[in-house]
Design a protein around this motif. Sequence first.
Motif, PDB file in Angstrom:
ATOM      1  N   UNK A 110       0.812  -1.216   0.000  1.00 32.36           N
ATOM      2  CA  UNK A 110       0.000   0.000   0.000  1.00 32.36           C
ATOM      3  C   UNK A 110       0.844   1.262   0.000  1.00 32.36           C
ATOM      4  N   UNK A 111       2.126   1.117   0.206  1.00 30.18           N
ATOM      5  CA  UNK A 111       2.945   2.328   0.312  1.00 30.18           C
ATOM      6  C   UNK A 111       2.951   3.028  -1.048  1.00 30.18           C
ATOM      7  N   UNK A 112       2.996   4.371  -1.030  1.00 30.79           N
ATOM      8  CA  UNK A 112       2.888   5.104  -2.296  1.00 30.79           C
ATOM      9  C   UNK A 112       4.091   4.817  -3.192  1.00 30.79           C
ATOM     10  N   UNK A 113       3.835   4.174  -4.312  1.00 32.25           N
ATOM     11  CA  UNK A 113       4.930   3.714  -5.151  1.00 32.25           C
ATOM     12  C   UNK A 113       5.746   4.867  -5.731  1.00 32.25           C
ATOM     13  N   UNK A 114       5.120   6.024  -5.831  1.00 28.57           N
ATOM     14  CA  UNK A 114       5.840   7.169  -6.394  1.00 28.57           C
ATOM     15  C   UNK A 114       7.072   7.504  -5.546  1.00 28.57           C
ATOM     16  N   UNK A 179       7.942  -3.411  -4.662  1.00 27.74           N
ATOM     17  CA  UNK A 179       7.545  -3.280  -6.067  1.00 27.74           C
ATOM     18  C   UNK A 179       7.688  -4.583  -6.835  1.00 27.74           C
ATOM     19  N   UNK A 180       8.276  -5.571  -6.243  1.00 31.06           N
ATOM     20  CA  UNK A 180       8.417  -6.855  -6.925  1.00 31.06           C
ATOM     21  C   UNK A 180       9.800  -7.049  -7.502  1.00 31.06           C
ATOM     22  N   UNK A 181      10.210  -8.291  -7.517  1.00 29.82           N
ATOM     23  CA  UNK A 181      11.533  -8.686  -8.023  1.00 29.82           C
ATOM     24  C   UNK A 181      11.700  -8.269  -9.484  1.00 29.82           C
ATOM     25  N   UNK A 182      12.891  -7.796  -9.822  1.00 29.83           N
ATOM     26  CA  UNK A 182      13.213  -7.550 -11.222  1.00 29.83           C
ATOM     27  C   UNK A 182      12.580  -6.303 -11.819  1.00 29.83           C
ATOM     28  N   UNK A 183      11.886  -5.553 -11.012  1.00 29.81           N
ATOM     29  CA  UNK A 183      11.271  -4.328 -11.536  1.00 29.81           C
ATOM     30  C   UNK A 183      12.381  -3.330 -11.849  1.00 29.81           C
TER      31      UNK A 183
ATOM     32  N   UNK B 203       5.770  12.513   3.272  1.00 25.82           N
ATOM     33  CA  UNK B 203       5.587  11.770   2.029  1.00 25.82           C
ATOM     34  C   UNK B 203       4.235  12.041   1.392  1.00 25.82           C
ATOM     35  N   UNK B 204       3.456  12.945   1.990  1.00 21.98           N
ATOM     36  CA  UNK B 204       2.107  13.221   1.485  1.00 21.98           C
ATOM     37  C   UNK B 204       2.151  14.024   0.176  1.00 21.98           C
ATOM     38  N   UNK B 205       3.105  14.926   0.059  1.00 20.79           N
ATOM     39  CA  UNK B 205       3.211  15.771  -1.151  1.00 20.79           C
ATOM     40  C   UNK B 205       3.197  14.912  -2.416  1.00 20.79           C
TER      41      UNK B 205
END
Lengths: 208, 302
Positions: A110-114, A179-183, B203-205
Amino acid sequence: MSEAEAKKVEQMEEDPYELEQFHKILEDSKILSCVQCGKCTGGCPAGRQSRIRIRELVHLAHEGHDIKDCKELWLCTTCYNCQERCPKGVDTTEAIISLRNRAIRKGDHNFPEIHTTAITSLRDQADGFPLSPDVESIRSVIGLPKHPHDLAHDPEGLKKFQALMDDLGIVELVMKKQCGEGKPWKYVDIKYKPSVARGTKKEGESNE
Amino acid sequence: MSEAEMQETYSLFPGCIAKNMYPSIEKSTYTVFEKIGVKLLNHRYSCCPAPGVFRGYDRKTHMTLGVRNIVMARQDNVDVMTICNGCYGSLWEANEMFRKSKENQDFVNEKLAKIGLSYDGKTNVLHFVDVLHKHLEDVRNAKEVDLGLKVAVHYGCHYLRPSEKHPDINPESPHVIEDVVEALGCESVDFKNKLSCCGAGGGVWSGAEELGLRVLDEKLKNVRDSGADCIVNICPFCHMHLDQSQGKLEERYKIPVLHLSELTGLAFGIRPKHLAMHTHLISTRDIEKKIKKSKKGSDSEE
Ligand code: SF4
Ligand code: SF4
């Protein structure tokens, strides 16, 4: 996440180290002293604008629930209002950060992937926000060196820094587990983004 | 010791956003501190690293990379001066975590040894506003124009909180930035929830953009109601959110945003052109015009 949904850590956790770590978070942040007065939620800027209810998160953790997959964990701006105002001395903000650390260790998707752009950017160029050619020229115009005197522009130092980061294993921890292996690592230029988000839905509700 | 060696000296920690996105902040910092007689050195720093993201990933990594930065200043035996709440929070906490625990000291030094470094915990991490505040008299003397602006002071979270950072400041009613802007001839206006968050941290931004915008919207509404000419901040990350994200909101606030170093630079007579103020997304033209007027007024009085 409701109380019914959140599983108890004791039942979920197979790794004794992780179980110990969970109890350590409760102890270090003094969560067990919470009296559920709600002062923390009352002063929470994120709570006014989204689903996060810090009093609820504290309650769930207090009862031994595993909240590592709570999306709300990532809606805290770490402003420390709640922690400063808690009459029982609960270190609420520190608890959020420790619980995020735990979520990352456990492979929380759930962590923000960005956020991964920040970590790859730090690994590649020692900066979370890298220098762009536009700013390079502005720097020269106003009499600053085109390239800042920083680690990004010191190849030897940068190599050592990368060795240190690799030794800490942080890139692997986040990229592989989350993010998964090999990404492949992707480099994203963080620039001013065009107008978005003028809707009215609240953060976090879109995924329901 | 020679006079040069005795001069008050710090290592400037510019931080990613000031040096890579708002060079006006870095530039004005050099000019301002030179004018008040404080020497600034440069060192090979990395990102602090950004607390919202990296502390949330892994505290020990965050601490170790933070300490690596501090070691750069330690090698020249000077304290670190940050111009950003994020950098300040990161490095301050890395330093505290290191100082307070033998286990952390061993962990960090074992990692640092592999790249030929070590740390003894002796360097202090300062915030530039505290250094400016200490030099209030020098600030008054270096000032060339009374700015005559009404400003909305924005502290940002990680200067004030956790309050252990500043045992002598009341986190519910601080008076540090206010003292500096008043010394520059500005009026600091009061507004609702003045000490609250801008909405960018943790990390909200990047990770929960809409939430960040909602918190920002609330903040800007309160600032607008106060009738302030501009917002003055001490953190390039707040600065970036306050300035750049305004354009993403439905409401067109168009409130100019200035970092305190820029405001001080303008009061010290630096021309806006020499600061590249046009890097701000919200135009600072009106502010510059008002300052020109104040300058003319004070020139004709003399
Ligand atoms: S303010 Fe403190 S005691 Fe009150 S509910 Fe929040 S954490 Fe519990
Ligand atoms: S630290 Fe997080 S949970 Fe606490 S008041 Fe601030 S945003 Fe809310």
